[in-house]
Design a protein around this motif. Structure first.
Motif, PDB file in Angstrom:
ATOM      1  N   VAL B  99      49.367  62.928  80.331  1.00 54.70           N
ATOM      2  CA  VAL B  99      49.178  63.224  78.916  1.00 54.70           C
ATOM      3  C   VAL B  99      50.321  64.095  78.386  1.00 54.70           C
ATOM      4  N   ASN B 100      50.697  65.110  79.165  1.00 51.55           N
ATOM      5  CA  ASN B 100      51.798  65.970  78.734  1.00 51.55           C
ATOM      6  C   ASN B 100      53.128  65.234  78.697  1.00 51.55           C
ATOM      7  N   PHE B 101      53.326  64.362  79.650  1.00 42.82           N
ATOM      8  CA  PHE B 101      54.539  63.548  79.668  1.00 42.82           C
ATOM      9  C   PHE B 101      54.609  62.695  78.405  1.00 42.82           C
ATOM     10  N   CYS B 102      53.507  62.025  78.072  1.00 43.16           N
ATOM     11  CA  CYS B 102      53.494  61.170  76.874  1.00 43.16           C
ATOM     12  C   CYS B 102      53.711  61.986  75.602  1.00 43.16           C
ATOM     13  N   LYS B 103      53.117  63.159  75.557  1.00 45.93           N
ATOM     14  CA  LYS B 103      53.283  63.987  74.360  1.00 45.93           C
ATOM     15  C   LYS B 103      54.752  64.403  74.203  1.00 45.93           C
ATOM     16  N   TYR B 104      55.352  64.787  75.314  1.00 40.86           N
ATOM     17  CA  TYR B 104      56.754  65.202  75.267  1.00 40.86           C
ATOM     18  C   TYR B 104      57.644  64.042  74.816  1.00 40.86           C
ATOM     19  N   THR B 105      57.447  62.862  75.398  1.00 40.64           N
ATOM     20  CA  THR B 105      58.300  61.733  75.021  1.00 40.64           C
ATOM     21  C   THR B 105      58.050  61.341  73.563  1.00 40.64           C
ATOM     22  N   ASN B 106      56.816  61.482  73.108  1.00 39.27           N
ATOM     23  CA  ASN B 106      56.554  61.243  71.688  1.00 39.27           C
ATOM     24  C   ASN B 106      57.330  62.217  70.822  1.00 39.27           C
ATOM     25  N   GLU B 107      57.328  63.473  71.194  1.00 38.61           N
ATOM     26  CA  GLU B 107      58.043  64.473  70.396  1.00 38.61           C
ATOM     27  C   GLU B 107      59.549  64.205  70.394  1.00 38.61           C
ATOM     28  N   THR B 108      60.055  63.730  71.531  1.00 36.90           N
ATOM     29  CA  THR B 108      61.477  63.397  71.589  1.00 36.90           C
ATOM     30  C   THR B 108      61.806  62.285  70.594  1.00 36.90           C
ATOM     31  N   ARG B 109      61.003  61.234  70.598  1.00 39.55           N
ATOM     32  CA  ARG B 109      61.259  60.126  69.675  1.00 39.55           C
ATOM     33  C   ARG B 109      61.099  60.559  68.212  1.00 39.55           C
ATOM     34  N   LEU B 110      60.122  61.409  67.960  1.00 40.09           N
ATOM     35  CA  LEU B 110      59.965  61.919  66.590  1.00 40.09           C
ATOM     36  C   LEU B 110      61.173  62.758  66.176  1.00 40.09           C
ATOM     37  N   SER B 111      61.797  63.443  67.143  1.00 41.26           N
ATOM     38  CA  SER B 111      62.965  64.261  66.791  1.00 41.26           C
ATOM     39  C   SER B 111      64.142  63.363  66.402  1.00 41.26           C
ATOM     40  N   LEU B 112      64.185  62.166  66.979  1.00 40.30           N
ATOM     41  CA  LEU B 112      65.226  61.205  66.603  1.00 40.30           C
ATOM     42  C   LEU B 112      64.988  60.726  65.162  1.00 40.30           C
ATOM     43  N   GLU B 113      63.752  60.461  64.848  1.00 36.79           N
ATOM     44  CA  GLU B 113      63.427  60.038  63.480  1.00 36.79           C
ATOM     45  C   GLU B 113      63.621  61.185  62.487  1.00 36.79           C
ATOM     46  N   ASP B 114      63.304  62.375  62.917  1.00 37.63           N
ATOM     47  CA  ASP B 114      63.511  63.555  62.078  1.00 37.63           C
ATOM     48  C   ASP B 114      64.997  63.709  61.754  1.00 37.63           C
ATOM     49  N   ALA B 115      65.846  63.456  62.749  1.00 38.80           N
ATOM     50  CA  ALA B 115      67.297  63.557  62.531  1.00 38.80           C
ATOM     51  C   ALA B 115      67.743  62.521  61.504  1.00 38.80           C
ATOM     52  N   SER B 116      67.130  61.340  61.553  1.00 40.01           N
ATOM     53  CA  SER B 116      67.494  60.297  60.606  1.00 40.01           C
ATOM     54  C   SER B 116      67.037  60.637  59.193  1.00 40.01           C
ATOM     55  N   THR B 117      65.799  61.091  59.079  1.00 41.97           N
ATOM     56  CA  THR B 117      65.209  61.332  57.757  1.00 41.97           C
ATOM     57  C   THR B 117      65.777  62.567  57.085  1.00 41.97           C
ATOM     58  N   ARG B 118      65.969  63.608  57.885  1.00 41.03           N
ATOM     59  CA  ARG B 118      66.253  64.899  57.254  1.00 41.03           C
ATOM     60  C   ARG B 118      67.646  65.436  57.556  1.00 41.03           C
ATOM     61  N   SER B 119      68.354  64.752  58.455  1.00 42.42           N
ATOM     62  CA  SER B 119      69.612  65.361  58.876  1.00 42.42           C
ATOM     63  C   SER B 119      70.769  64.367  58.871  1.00 42.42           C
ATOM     64  N   ASN B 120      70.561  63.228  58.202  1.00 42.30           N
ATOM     65  CA  ASN B 120      71.649  62.255  58.051  1.00 42.30           C
ATOM     66  C   ASN B 120      72.302  61.818  59.351  1.00 42.30           C
ATOM     67  N   LEU B 121      71.538  61.795  60.400  1.00 45.86           N
ATOM     68  CA  LEU B 121      72.037  61.238  61.660  1.00 45.86           C
ATOM     69  C   LEU B 121      71.252  59.951  61.927  1.00 45.86           C
ATOM     70  N   LYS B 122      71.884  58.814  61.677  1.00 43.36           N
ATOM     71  CA  LYS B 122      71.200  57.528  61.839  1.00 43.36           C
ATOM     72  C   LYS B 122      71.340  57.032  63.277  1.00 43.36           C
ATOM     73  N   SER B 123      70.436  56.158  63.669  1.00 39.98           N
ATOM     74  CA  SER B 123      70.501  55.652  65.034  1.00 39.98           C
ATOM     75  C   SER B 123      70.407  54.132  65.056  1.00 39.98           C
ATOM     76  N   ILE B 124      71.184  53.550  65.943  1.00 35.86           N
ATOM     77  CA  ILE B 124      71.152  52.102  66.166  1.00 35.86           C
ATOM     78  C   ILE B 124      70.822  51.889  67.633  1.00 35.86           C
ATOM     79  N   CYS B 125      69.840  51.069  67.893  1.00 34.93           N
ATOM     80  CA  CYS B 125      69.529  50.760  69.279  1.00 34.93           C
ATOM     81  C   CYS B 125      70.214  49.447  69.641  1.00 34.93           C
ATOM     82  N   ALA B 126      71.045  49.490  70.647  1.00 35.01           N
ATOM     83  CA  ALA B 126      71.813  48.308  71.058  1.00 35.01           C
ATOM     84  C   ALA B 126      71.232  47.785  72.362  1.00 35.01           C
TER      85      ALA B 126
END
Lengths: 540, 540
Positions: B99-126
């Motif tokens: 459960v803790n592992f999943c929560k941590y990985t969720n927070e990591t992915r949300l931080s990527l989206e946060d960077a896109s939405t609020r910090s002008n760092l876009k991401s492309i998955c190749a």
């Protein structure tokens, strides 16, 4: 085989009295009449049988007593308003039964709120004594909560401290989302076994009014009368809801308009719904004349019953295959007529009944596949049922039609308030708007183009592809499918209703399976025993 | 003791290359360096250690490389983009760790989206090769998904058919809520182990672009360059994030500005956060000068680390007692300065860091009580931490103050987008508006009047009442408390982020405990073994 029919004349646990425009519904649970043997229903605690009578009362108030504007929910016992769900019953029940029981009681409480919001039937909970757990959750589903102000009468949610489970019948969600109680006060309340009494209960927002014992009955009656006077008239007389009957022959249930064919070995059931035939009422007055035999009422009550049979009596059925049958135009005509006269109390009630049954369908914890072929009647409410399915298989054939009816634009909302078309087309809301607001009949190619079909199969592939799809589905883990479907079926925003099933019930499902609650040393198992529960302290 | 510090120079599993305004982050998991021994990280499958490096990369891109506008997330392996979370690791892990592992990985992915939405760092998955489960969930967290169009490269979520668990790292929710994929197509996708390739994947909305293998690298680079050109400049140079250090002495963790005192016998920990002292930067340029030693950066990075230590290394701690310390005015001054210069990239990043750490605090699966006395610094972001607690105990003393700072009106939102004040005062949004928009310092009586305090206790009662409250809390079932807190902490509407934790993760928690997944004959346990899983077919 569970019989879900109930009638006030033979209630064991409730007393329903109509007094002009106010009804008094009093809980007086007979301890000797549990739904299953093995536990005693003390202190107005409840089980499935008690809740079936409550659900029946609410339904009858709506259809049989439209003159009633306020229902006062009270207790026929001096010592207890209601002690909540019976712990012995919960402790002795299987996990699937516990989950189905909670879902049913949640739907009952939502039907009470639905009556308030959409059908001008308000409710007052008159708490004359101790009111705990599911008892207080029933109160939370009412519009107003009145409490006797004495030293004994408290409202409480003691599940967490005493039983290591959640108040899972909407309680937690309604505290913060419906009553908008401050989260820290809700936290305090939900962890104190003794609950809150009198002034504090009112001050913190857990009840709306408190009255001294001597004045309680009068004050509640006064408020009920006042509230009733503020509500519009609906009608003087209602219709009688005749019992729902079906024949069971082996694994086949036959109703008038609904049929279930259970295939236990294949872990699937085919649900066939049949549209109207013959003359049907054209407006509210006609419906009053026709009574509950009219197709629109009977078919949806039958469907409701059929869904409950599948839930409670066929736990291993993983997949429901939907087949719609009958005349498309006749079905659409009925919907058009109901919609045209929806200001009439009975047309309104019928439409609300249809909406509730469709929500019960959405919330089925079974996979649902719709098969649409030339015999199908994929129109109106039956199209809604089709769209509620996880997948739609359609045969590439000119005779196959999809007809969006007049009720698809908001009359039959899902739990989270969205139409099934909007929920389906989240990426193109303007397309959903257009489809929903312009009833039309599409051939199978157009329907596919518009996104109503998952797999369009030609005649050659149909049998094999469908067979494989059904077999594959039932081979997967039932738990994983339940969690997946609960996540994919409800896109977009959540509201109080959908959070009850999505957030609260999901957590409760988890907690019910944990040793801390249901293990040999768990709190639910050990409730009432001399030894206290033992917990695995790891927090997750 | 887990060390959460990572640095690109010593990554085992990722390769981070900066090329002008485009960064290339390539997953190349070293099978021989699992986080714990006992499994091999084949085919770019990941575990906690791999995800820590990913989280570190995202954080460093934001603080150290503000010149980067687009990050391309790719793979350093030919045969696999990413096979998802390592099954051997999941099968061997305890429930709390999973459960803790999943929560941590969720927070990591949300931080990527946060960077896109609020910090002008876009991401492309190749996606250059097979991309399964958590690998595709990582892709879903990116702004764009590009897939090689060949016969082998598919995106898939095979968890349900193969493992009897959910894609629980946001996958299901993001399909319907973020990408708004039609629910029936999402259903098909999530039940087919092989996933979708090429045109179909694009047509159904599971990827955004497909390219032939020969042109893949060029096309992705082209798009990254184009996307970068469309984004505003932030800054040429960043600051260096120095490692977070703490001393551990028995059960005490001491950081510069944070301290944890763990009391294992009492199953509680005291978390003390200390406000700023000495000169602090006044604006973005000052912060660039000061680097990561500045209080606003260091204190919140330390807090983040401390929360993770408690989660992973102290599973039995049921209650965190919050104490805030330091100078109120100094803290409020920092917030005011950050807010005044929030157009500066670094001030923006610092505010976003604070917000993310506070959300990690909100999502703690532990009870949280704040103790506020004359030594407390219950101001600004520390007041936010206080309001995030399940309860606030305050001492009735003239020296006790509550100060609402300039960041409480939307700069530090909860997961569901609400401010903690609005979430607290759902019944009186206008009061929340007023409190949030007019920073002010209240004495303890006014704070109580305004609803900021759960229990206001006088000097005589303080010690006993607090002691009893702490003891009572840790005596209750940890599971029931987790479910209760998850339900009470997040009132009001839900969004995609909060549904990931509220709906999806709740179901996943349940499924993880079910025999069908983790029993001796469950699918997760038997994955890779010759015998297939055995299921209890009852659907709930």
């Amino acid at each position: 085989m569970t019989n879900f029919n109930r009638h006030p004349d033979s209630y064991h646990h409730w007393d329903l009295k109509i007094d002009g425009d106010v009804a008094h519904l009093r809980m007086n649970v007979d301890p000797e009449h549990p739904f299953k043997s093995g536990y005693e229903l003390k202190l107005n605690s409840y089980d499935l049988g008690v809740d079936m009578e409550l659900a029946d009362s609410i339904q009858r108030l709506r259809f049989e007593h439209p003159n009633v504007k306020v229902v006062v929910v009270g207790s026929g016992q001096e010592r207890a308003f209601c002690a909540g769900a019976n712990i012995g019953m919960l402790g002795a029940s299987t996990h699937p039964f516990k989950v189905n029981f909670c879902k049913y009681t949640n739907e009952t409480r939502l039907s009470l709120e639905d009556a308030s919001t959409r059908s001008n039937l308000k409710s007052i909970c008159a708490i004359n004594a101790a009111c705990a757990g599911g008892g207080y959750e029933l109160a939370l589903a009412c519009d107003e909560i009145h409490l006797v102000n004495d030293n004994n009468s408290a409202v409480s949610l003691p599940e967490v401290p005493l039983l290591a489970v959640l108040p899972g019948t909407g309680g937690l969600t309604r505290l913060v989302d419906k009553r908008k109680i401050r989260r820290d006060r809700a936290d305090v309340f939900c962890t104190m076994a003794e609950g809150l009494r009198g002034k504090k209960a009112k001050q913190w927002g857990f009840v709306d009014e408190i009255w001294p014992k001597s004045k309680f009955a009068d004050k509640v009656q006064e408020r009920a009368t006042e509230l009733a006077a503020s509500m519009p008239e609906k009608a003087k007389a209602g219709i009688t809801l005749e019992p729902i009957e079906h024949q069971r022959d082996g694994n086949t249930y036959t109703y008038n308009h609904v049929r279930i064919d259970v295939e236990p070995e294949e872990r699937r059931a085919t649900l066939t719904v049949q549209g109207p035939t013959g003359d049907q009422p054209k407006n509210g007055a006609d419906y009053e004349q026709a009574g509950s035999a009219a197709w629109a009422i009977r078919a949806f009550r039958e469907l409701d019953d059929a869904l409950l049979q599948l839930r409670f009596d066929h736990e291993e059925i993983g997949l429901i295959v939907l087949k719609t049958r009958g005349d498309r135009d006749a079905l659409l005509q009925i919907e058009q007529d109901l919609q045209a006269d929806k200001g009439h109390w009975l047309c309104n009630e019928i439409l609300l009944l249809m909406a509730r049954v469709l929500r019960r369908w959405d919330l089925n914890a079974r996979s649902m596949y719709a098969l649409v072929d030339a015999d199908s009647n994929c129109a109106g409410a039956f199209l809604e049922m089709t769209l509620a399915c996880d997948r739609v298989y359609a045969l590439e054939d000119d005779a196959v039609k999809f007809a969006i009816g007049p009720l698809s634009n908001g009359t039959l909302p899902m739990s989270h308030g969205m139409t099934r078309l909007h929920n389906r087309f989240l990426s193109t809301p303007e397309q959903a708007d257009k489809l929903a607001s312009e009833p039309a009949t599409y051939d199978v190619y157009d329907a596919d183009e518009h996104g109503l079909i998952t797999f369009l199969l030609d005649d050659l592939d149909w049998d094999d592809e469908v067979r494989i799809a059904l077999e594959e589905r039932v081979s997967m883990s039932p738990d994983a499918l339940t969690g997946m479907e609960a996540s994919l079926r409800f896109g977009g925003a959540e509201n109080c209703d959908s959070k009850i099933f999505g957030r609260l019930s999901a957590w409760q499902n988890w907690i019910f399976t944990r040793p801390n609650a249901t293990g040999d040393e768990g709190a639910l198992t050990r409730y009432g025993a001399p030894e206290s529960a033992k917990y695995d302290w790891r927090r997750t």
